[in-house]
Design a protein around this motif. Structure first.
Motif, PDB file in Angstrom:
ATOM      1  N   GLY A   1       0.808  -1.184   0.000  1.00  0.00           N
ATOM      2  CA  GLY A   1       0.000   0.000   0.000  1.00  0.00           C
ATOM      3  C   GLY A   1       0.862   1.264   0.000  1.00  0.00           C
ATOM      4  N   ILE A   2       0.206   2.367  -0.099  1.00  0.00           N
ATOM      5  CA  ILE A   2       0.902   3.657  -0.151  1.00  0.00           C
ATOM      6  C   ILE A   2       1.711   3.891   1.109  1.00  0.00           C
ATOM      7  N   ALA A   3       1.178   3.516   2.271  1.00  0.00           N
ATOM      8  CA  ALA A   3       1.924   3.727   3.516  1.00  0.00           C
ATOM      9  C   ALA A   3       3.232   2.948   3.512  1.00  0.00           C
ATOM     10  N   GLN A   4       3.226   1.763   2.950  1.00  0.00           N
ATOM     11  CA  GLN A   4       4.455   0.981   2.872  1.00  0.00           C
ATOM     12  C   GLN A   4       5.480   1.688   1.994  1.00  0.00           C
ATOM     13  N   VAL A   5       5.036   2.256   0.887  1.00  0.00           N
ATOM     14  CA  VAL A   5       5.938   2.982  -0.002  1.00  0.00           C
ATOM     15  C   VAL A   5       6.486   4.231   0.696  1.00  0.00           C
ATOM     16  N   VAL A   6       5.616   4.956   1.411  1.00  0.00           N
ATOM     17  CA  VAL A   6       6.082   6.120   2.169  1.00  0.00           C
ATOM     18  C   VAL A   6       7.134   5.673   3.178  1.00  0.00           C
ATOM     19  N   GLY A   7       6.901   4.549   3.832  1.00  0.00           N
ATOM     20  CA  GLY A   7       7.872   4.024   4.791  1.00  0.00           C
ATOM     21  C   GLY A   7       9.231   3.762   4.178  1.00  0.00           C
ATOM     22  N   MET A   8       9.268   3.448   2.908  1.00  0.00           N
ATOM     23  CA  MET A   8      10.531   3.195   2.221  1.00  0.00           C
ATOM     24  C   MET A   8      11.347   4.466   2.029  1.00  0.00           C
ATOM     25  N   ALA A   9      10.742   5.635   2.273  1.00  0.00           N
ATOM     26  CA  ALA A   9      11.433   6.919   2.112  1.00  0.00           C
ATOM     27  C   ALA A   9      12.155   7.357   3.383  1.00  0.00           C
ATOM     28  N   ARG A  10      12.176   6.516   4.401  1.00  0.00           N
ATOM     29  CA  ARG A  10      12.794   6.881   5.683  1.00  0.00           C
ATOM     30  C   ARG A  10      14.229   7.384   5.500  1.00  0.00           C
ATOM     31  N   GLY A  11      15.045   6.675   4.769  1.00  0.00           N
ATOM     32  CA  GLY A  11      16.435   7.087   4.560  1.00  0.00           C
ATOM     33  C   GLY A  11      16.544   8.384   3.776  1.00  0.00           C
ATOM     34  N   PHE A  12      15.646   8.590   2.848  1.00  0.00           N
ATOM     35  CA  PHE A  12      15.629   9.814   2.058  1.00  0.00           C
ATOM     36  C   PHE A  12      15.243  11.007   2.928  1.00  0.00           C
ATOM     37  N   ALA A  13      14.237  10.833   3.768  1.00  0.00           N
ATOM     38  CA  ALA A  13      13.708  11.944   4.573  1.00  0.00           C
ATOM     39  C   ALA A  13      14.680  12.374   5.675  1.00  0.00           C
ATOM     40  N   ARG A  14      15.421  11.437   6.237  1.00  0.00           N
ATOM     41  CA  ARG A  14      16.432  11.738   7.267  1.00  0.00           C
ATOM     42  C   ARG A  14      15.920  12.681   8.347  1.00  0.00           C
ATOM     43  N   ASP A  15      14.810  12.326   8.988  1.00  0.00           N
ATOM     44  CA  ASP A  15      14.242  13.107  10.092  1.00  0.00           C
ATOM     45  C   ASP A  15      13.792  14.512   9.689  1.00  0.00           C
ATOM     46  N   GLU A  16      13.485  14.703   8.429  1.00  0.00           N
ATOM     47  CA  GLU A  16      12.943  15.961   7.937  1.00  0.00           C
ATOM     48  C   GLU A  16      11.477  15.746   7.567  1.00  0.00           C
ATOM     49  N   PRO A  17      10.692  16.817   7.487  1.00  0.00           N
ATOM     50  CA  PRO A  17       9.310  16.674   7.004  1.00  0.00           C
ATOM     51  C   PRO A  17       9.300  16.119   5.580  1.00  0.00           C
ATOM     52  N   LEU A  18       8.194  15.469   5.238  1.00  0.00           N
ATOM     53  CA  LEU A  18       8.100  14.786   3.956  1.00  0.00           C
ATOM     54  C   LEU A  18       6.812  15.181   3.250  1.00  0.00           C
ATOM     55  N   VAL A  19       6.915  15.546   1.982  1.00  0.00           N
ATOM     56  CA  VAL A  19       5.751  15.825   1.152  1.00  0.00           C
ATOM     57  C   VAL A  19       5.624  14.673   0.161  1.00  0.00           C
ATOM     58  N   VAL A  20       4.425  14.093   0.106  1.00  0.00           N
ATOM     59  CA  VAL A  20       4.150  12.954  -0.767  1.00  0.00           C
ATOM     60  C   VAL A  20       3.086  13.365  -1.771  1.00  0.00           C
ATOM     61  N   CYS A  21       3.370  13.185  -3.060  1.00  0.00           N
ATOM     62  CA  CYS A  21       2.392  13.461  -4.110  1.00  0.00           C
ATOM     63  C   CYS A  21       2.308  12.225  -5.001  1.00  0.00           C
TER      64      CYS A  21
END
Length: 162
Positions: A1-21
């Motif tokens: 699901g989308i939440a799983q894909v967002v979870g895969m961005a953890r390393g990219f986000a590096r404790d910063e806010p994340l915008v998902v489109c």
């Protein structure tokens, strides 16, 4: 699901806010000012639709705050026989860094997926979910394939991502 894909961005986000489109969303306006003004909690964008039964929609409390979210009322989420509002959550989300903690705590849905609605529902439960209305028109390219030619003509007339 989308939440799983967002979870895969953890390393990219590096404790910063994340915008998902989501890639199948087409916006007349880029919503850049609304995203830039976002500060606290999570933010989802909504658009009133004529067929809310086909979307996740926002449930508002008496004060106009977000009380809950319902995914395809009566079909996926049977707590509601019909959609309580026509405010569909579009595929544009803003999350604080703790989104990954929320995703880590999710259980798979009946579809066996981690659902983005469950992420948003948790922020609503915490009182940390805000809603902004999409400025200009919006089209969900993944829902209404039959009218993509009309959307192409609309883009030619009005432009897109302004």
């Amino acid at each position: 699901g989308i939440a799983q894909v967002v979870g895969m961005a953890r390393g990219f986000a590096r404790d910063e806010p994340l915008v998902v489109c989501l890639g199948d969303n087409i916006f007349e306006n880029a919503q850049a000012a609304a995203v830039a003004s976002w500060q606290d909690g999570a933010l989802v964008f909504v658009k009133e639709v004529p067929d809310p039964e086909n979307f996740g929609v926002v449930v508002y409390d008496d004060g106009g705050g977000v009380a809950d979210l319902v995914e395809k009322a009566g079909v996926v989420d049977t707590r509601y026989a019909a959609p309580p509002t026509s405010d569909a959550v579009v595929g544009l989300y803003c999350y604080p860094p703790d989104v990954f903690d929320i995703i880590d705590g999710l259980a798979p849905s009946s579809r066996g997926e981690l659902e983005i609605t469950d992420v948003n529902r948790e922020y609503a439960r915490q009182g940390r979910l805000s809603v902004r209305r999409v400025e200009g028109w919006w089209h969900d390219g993944g829902k209404h394939w039959s009218d993509l030619a009309d959307v192409g003509r609309r883009i030619e007339e009005t432009g897109v991502n302004k």
